[in-house]
Design a protein around this motif. Structure first.
Motif, PDB file in Angstrom:
ATOM      1  N   LEU A 240     -27.494  20.062   1.574  1.00 55.70           N
ATOM      2  CA  LEU A 240     -26.664  18.960   1.100  1.00 55.70           C
ATOM      3  C   LEU A 240     -25.726  19.356  -0.030  1.00 55.70           C
ATOM      4  O   LEU A 240     -24.538  19.000  -0.008  1.00 55.70           O
ATOM      5  N   PHE A 241     -26.217  20.079  -1.038  1.00 53.85           N
ATOM      6  CA  PHE A 241     -25.370  20.399  -2.183  1.00 53.85           C
ATOM      7  C   PHE A 241     -24.111  21.173  -1.791  1.00 53.85           C
ATOM      8  O   PHE A 241     -23.012  20.822  -2.245  1.00 53.85           O
ATOM      9  N   PRO A 242     -24.190  22.234  -0.976  1.00 47.35           N
ATOM     10  CA  PRO A 242     -22.951  22.934  -0.588  1.00 47.35           C
ATOM     11  C   PRO A 242     -21.948  22.019   0.120  1.00 47.35           C
ATOM     12  O   PRO A 242     -20.736  22.162  -0.068  1.00 47.35           O
ATOM     13  N   LEU A 243     -22.442  21.072   0.924  1.00 51.76           N
ATOM     14  CA  LEU A 243     -21.553  20.163   1.624  1.00 51.76           C
ATOM     15  C   LEU A 243     -20.916  19.163   0.663  1.00 51.76           C
ATOM     16  O   LEU A 243     -19.709  18.893   0.739  1.00 51.76           O
ATOM     17  N   TYR A 244     -21.725  18.615  -0.259  1.00 52.08           N
ATOM     18  CA  TYR A 244     -21.167  17.735  -1.296  1.00 52.08           C
ATOM     19  C   TYR A 244     -20.092  18.466  -2.093  1.00 52.08           C
ATOM     20  O   TYR A 244     -19.017  17.914  -2.369  1.00 52.08           O
ATOM     21  N   PHE A 245     -20.382  19.697  -2.476  1.00 50.31           N
ATOM     22  CA  PHE A 245     -19.460  20.465  -3.309  1.00 50.31           C
ATOM     23  C   PHE A 245     -18.158  20.751  -2.565  1.00 50.31           C
ATOM     24  O   PHE A 245     -17.070  20.694  -3.155  1.00 50.31           O
ATOM     25  N   SER A 246     -18.257  21.033  -1.278  1.00 49.50           N
ATOM     26  CA  SER A 246     -17.062  21.284  -0.475  1.00 49.50           C
ATOM     27  C   SER A 246     -16.175  20.048  -0.417  1.00 49.50           C
ATOM     28  O   SER A 246     -14.953  20.131  -0.586  1.00 49.50           O
ATOM     29  N   HIS A 247     -16.788  18.875  -0.188  1.00 44.33           N
ATOM     30  CA  HIS A 247     -16.024  17.620  -0.180  1.00 44.33           C
ATOM     31  C   HIS A 247     -15.408  17.352  -1.550  1.00 44.33           C
ATOM     32  O   HIS A 247     -14.257  16.899  -1.649  1.00 44.33           O
ATOM     33  N   TYR A 248     -16.172  17.620  -2.599  1.00 47.70           N
ATOM     34  CA  TYR A 248     -15.675  17.404  -3.960  1.00 47.70           C
ATOM     35  C   TYR A 248     -14.434  18.251  -4.224  1.00 47.70           C
ATOM     36  O   TYR A 248     -13.450  17.766  -4.789  1.00 47.70           O
ATOM     37  N   GLN A 249     -14.469  19.511  -3.831  1.00 46.42           N
ATOM     38  CA  GLN A 249     -13.325  20.396  -4.058  1.00 46.42           C
ATOM     39  C   GLN A 249     -12.072  19.876  -3.365  1.00 46.42           C
ATOM     40  O   GLN A 249     -10.990  19.856  -3.955  1.00 46.42           O
TER      41      GLN A 249
END
Length: 540
Positions: free
Chosen positions: A416-425
């Motif tokens: 989940l965290f890598p996917l959240y971070f990708s969307h955030y970027q």
């Protein structure tokens, strides 16, 4: 429908906590889709054309249309509105109703898009709850709520933006029709008829998928002697009612629109079947990865089955992402078939079977369309929910194998965290560009907040004139149609100059809109944010 009501009226401490998390996700999703909605609204040729049509209707200059937007690459001959296939007019009707209630302006016409975009968040949660636990459904739904792709496509007006909501509503209500007793089927029948009647008017792809899926379900019900004619008669009548305008149009024009569609479907595709299958698989898998992560471009690269893609020395990150995309889709599909085989509960088994039938039909519908000019991922939003289901299967597998604390850390840290971070970027980059008012100059997406001051300046500087020449430079060729619409609000007709610096009539004011400064020594100009507006028929 009962499950939705029971969830919202839950009283236990655990259920209240789940509702609290759900509402947090929901309101954060609302914020991302509505923040600076007016100023950051994308407006291009399609939006300007639709807005002009709606304005004429609202002001009484035209009748409500019998047909809707035309489909690109349909019909035969030159690509134009006149010889293309038109979907139903329901999207125009949503816009007209919004204009009558909230006002006749581009941001108001996009209210149906943001409204259904927001409602897709809770609907996806309840759709996932047909199979997954609350925790998994919440985690997966939160990714959709923060998905940069779906946030962007809920922030402007386009008929395809409504597809995710009506796809989920179609499948959700159809599943209820399959699994409920006779007395509980009337509400699902009404909802299904509504979603079917609207969905087939949003795009020709959803029209084909919805019709074929419904036909397969009817055959299944007939085979099992469980088809309730009263409910399906109601569905048929509701679909006909919602498509009355298109039916009338067909009767008036001797079914010319249907004939155009048949011509489009009968075109020979120069590519081999193997190439089409490969392209179709590529695009579906790439779209699934993009919907889930917002990483990379929003068009098919057609390279997942190319061995050169996985050469680490070529581009290590892209090679890894391509490999993960391939593995994710492969394992997601395997999980789907494994769970449908092992599932004992009837309603859950029906749910998985429905997903398989629907996605298989979608794959075959897209097969003849697997060409480069149809590689935009928006053509694959009819199956947007699939990667979220695949992620749910993966999380379910992990939860069954690991204990509580380890499981939570593993799921959040690895998935989940890598996917959240990708969307955030992606969202941070988009919002920063919009905040600094450089979106139009940095891309081909013109925004309402950047263009309004330009239109106001031109209108204020051409007092007494009813016409004005307008053109964007080579980097802003998409600016004309939005400017034509906005200047029309001031009672000024905008005429497009065919050449950058050639004005057909020197007595008419002419303006060149540019992100460059090259003509400042030659023509009078006005700087507005990132734009330079040059008065071409006036020299220094």
């Amino acid at each position: 429908m009962h499950n939705i009501w029971s969830f919202l009226t839950s009283r236990t401490k655990k259920q209240k906590r789940v509702i609290g998390i759900f509402l947090l996700i929901f309101f954060l999703g609302i914020f991302l889709r509505t923040y600076h909605f007016h100023d950051w609204l994308m407006i291009r040729e399609d939006q300007s054309r639709d807005a002009s049509l709606v304005s004429r209707i609202v002001q009484g200059g035209e009748k409500w249309p019998l047909i809707g937007p035309f489909m690109s690459y349909s019909g035969e001959g030159a690509h134009s509105e006149e010889n293309a296939f038109h979907i139903g007019p329901i999207y125009y009707y949503f816009q007209i109703l919004s204009a009558k209630v909230f006002g006749d302006y581009p941001d108001k016409l996009a209210y149906p898009d943001v409204f259904f975009g927001i409602l897709t968040i809770p609907l996806l949660f309840f759709f996932l709850r047909n199979y997954f636990t609350r925790s998994i459904s919440l985690g997966v739904t939160s990714l959709f709520a923060f998905s940069a792709y779906f946030v962007q496509y809920a922030r402007f007006a386009w008929n395809t933006n409504l597809i995710p909501f009506f796809v989920l509503l179609f499948l959700f209500s159809l599943h209820r029709l399959l699994g409920k007793s006779e007395k509980d089927r009337w509400v699902p029948a009404l909802v299904f008829g509504f979603s079917f009647g609207v969905g087939i008017q949003l795009h020709v792809i959803t029209m084909a998928i919805f019709f074929i899926t419904s036909f397969c379900v009817v055959l299944f019900l007939l085979k099992n002697q469980s088809l309730r004619w009263k409910e399906w008669t109601l569905i048929f009548l509701l679909v006909c009612f919602l498509n009355t305008a298109q039916i009338v149009s067909e009767l008036q024009t001797n079914f010319s629109n249907t004939k155009t569609l048949l011509i489009s479907t009968s075109k020979n595709n120069p590519r081999s079947l193997g190439t089409l299958v490969r392209n179709d698989l590529n695009c579906h898998m790439e779209a699934y990865a993009y919907f889930l992560s917002s990483y990379g471009g929003n068009r098919c690269a057609y390279n997942l089955f190319d061995i050169s893609t996985y050469r680490i020395n070529k581009n290590p990150l892209e090679s890894v992402v391509s490999l993960v995309t391939l593995i994710f889709s492969l394992f997601g599909s395997l999980f789907l078939f494994r769970y449908v085989r092992d599932e004992k509960e009837r309603e859950k088994k029906y749910f998985l079977y429905l997903v398989i039938v629907y996605t298989s039909i979608a794959f075959f519908v897209m097969l003849p369309l697997s060409r480069s000019h149809l590689s935009d991922f928006r053509y694959f939003t009819s199956t947007f929910f699939v990667p979220f289901l695949f992620l749910g299967f993966l999380l379910q597998c992990i939860t069954r194998r690991f204990p509580g604390m380890i499981r939570g850390i593993f799921i959040f840290g690895i998935f989940l965290f890598p996917l959240y971070f990708s969307h955030y970027q992606v969202l941070y980059g988009q919002f920063s560009s919009l905040q600094l008012k450089k979106q139009t100059c940095a891309s081909h997406f013109t925004t309402l907040g950047e263009l309004e001051p330009v239109a106001s300046y031109i209108a204020g500087n051409t007092t007494g004139f009813k016409e004005v020449y307008v053109r964007g430079d080579k980097d802003l060729h998409v600016i004309f149609f939005p400017m034509q619409y906005l200047l029309g609000k001031y009672g000024i007709q905008a005429i497009e100059m065919k050449s950058t610096l050639e004005v057909p009539d020197k007595s008419v004011p002419a303006y060149l809109i540019s992100c460059r400064v090259g003509w400042r020594s030659q023509y009078p100009y006005q700087s507005i944010d990132r734009f330079s507006i040059f008065q071409i028929n006036s020299e220094r």
